[in-house]
Enzyme design. Structure first.
Site, short mmCIF file in Angstrom:
data_model
loop_
_atom_site.label_atom_id
_atom_site.label_comp_id
_atom_site.label_asym_id
_atom_site.label_seq_id
_atom_site.Cartn_x
_atom_site.Cartn_y
_atom_site.Cartn_z
N ASN A 299 4.01 -5.22 5.70
CA ASN A 299 2.88 -6.03 6.19
C ASN A 299 3.36 -7.28 6.92
O ASN A 299 2.70 -7.74 7.85
CB ASN A 299 1.97 -6.39 5.02
CG ASN A 299 1.18 -5.20 4.53
OD1 ASN A 299 0.56 -4.50 5.31
ND2 ASN A 299 1.22 -4.96 3.24
N SER B 149 0.81 -1.22 0.00
CA SER B 149 0.00 0.00 0.00
C SER B 149 0.84 1.27 0.00
O SER B 149 0.39 2.32 -0.45
CB SER B 149 -0.93 0.01 1.22
OG SER B 149 -0.19 -0.14 2.41
N GLY C 166 -1.95 -4.40 1.22
CA GLY C 166 -2.06 -5.61 2.02
C GLY C 166 -1.08 -6.69 1.65
O GLY C 166 -1.00 -7.72 2.32
N ASP D 179 -4.88 7.28 9.81
CA ASP D 179 -4.59 5.97 10.40
C ASP D 179 -3.23 5.94 11.10
O ASP D 179 -2.91 4.98 11.80
CB ASP D 179 -4.69 4.85 9.36
CG ASP D 179 -3.68 4.98 8.23
OD1 ASP D 179 -2.64 5.65 8.38
OD2 ASP D 179 -3.93 4.39 7.15
N HIS E 20 -0.03 5.30 6.99
CA HIS E 20 0.22 5.54 5.57
C HIS E 20 0.54 7.02 5.32
O HIS E 20 -0.04 7.89 5.96
CB HIS E 20 -0.99 5.15 4.73
CG HIS E 20 -1.28 3.69 4.76
ND1 HIS E 20 -2.10 3.10 5.70
CD2 HIS E 20 -0.84 2.68 3.96
CE1 HIS E 20 -2.16 1.80 5.47
NE2 HIS E 20 -1.41 1.52 4.43
#
Length: 231
Positions: free
Chosen positions: A119, A54, A91, A200, A203
């Site tokens: 991840n 991502s 992801g 969040d 990111h």
């Protein structure tokens, strides 16, 4: 980059991830079908693929604000003839990147910016698994004579010192083993900076992407020089 947030931000259903990976690869193949390697092309364009998760894909950002597009614009502004395909899948783990490698990096690619592993870390995957997957990606690209710029990642310190030591060592050790151009920490200048992140807290925002590009730019230019020497 707290582990507890991984399912909400970095995580995705496996089936959905594979479908996005398939679509990404199909679009890349259609876009570049029949293209010769850039260093042999009369226009002299160097064609790169940004293979990542991502952080590459541009999570919750317009495509024009994603890392590959912003980096391409910055390089062109400095006089480089370059095209960068966005092969980021939100992801994705290093193993996921390996599974889709062959169709995510089409023939005619002159270099790959490899950004995977965040991840794996967020899910607490054994660093040995991440290392094996990244090593296999690099080895397969080397077999295809495609140079790699390895973008590193650092482990969240709440995972413990042993995990951090093992995970952090992956990138410099692989770079040394394979003789790669290394950018040690993809989120340098952005990690921990709320003003450069999405809500969040993980990111990069559009401004955060600009900081990433500004910091990685000299390393990418060194990578382009290495590709040029091969031509």
């Amino acid at each position: 980059m707290a582990l507890a947030s991984s399912s909400r931000t970095y995580g995705s259903l496996r089936a959905a991830g594979k479908w996005r990976a398939y679509v990404t690869g199909l679009l890349l193949a259609l876009a570049w079908l029949g293209c010769a390697p850039a260093r042999a092309a009369p226009d002299g364009v160097i064609r790169l693929v940004a293979l990542g998760d991502s952080l590459t894909a541009g999570y919750n950002l317009p495509q024009a604000a994603a890392f590959p597009a912003v980096l391409e614009a910055a390089l062109k502004a400095r006089g480089h003839k370059v095209e960068i395909a966005n092969a980021g899948v939100s992801g994705d783990t290093a193993t996921g990147g390996l599974e889709r490698l062959d169709w995510s990096v089409p023939d005619g690619t002159d270099g790959v910016i490899l950004e995977l592993g965040a991840n794996d870390m967020l899910r607490g995957i054994d660093p040995a698994v991440t290392r094996r997957a990244l090593d296999a990606i690099i080895a397969r690209l080397k077999e295809r004579k495609i140079p790699v710029l390895l973008a590193g990642m650092l482990a969240a310190r709440n995972l413990g010192p042993d995990y951090a030591r093992r995970f952090d060592a992956i990138y410099p050790e692989l770079a040394k083993t394979h003789g790669l151009v290394l950018y040690p920490f993809f989120l340098d200048g952005v990690a921990g900076e709320a003003r450069l992140q999405l809500p969040d807290g993980m990111h990069p925002s559009a401004e955060g992407v600009k900081v990433i590009v500004e910091r990685i730019l000299p390393t990418v230019e060194s990578f382009l020089a290495r590709i040029g020497e091969r031509g």
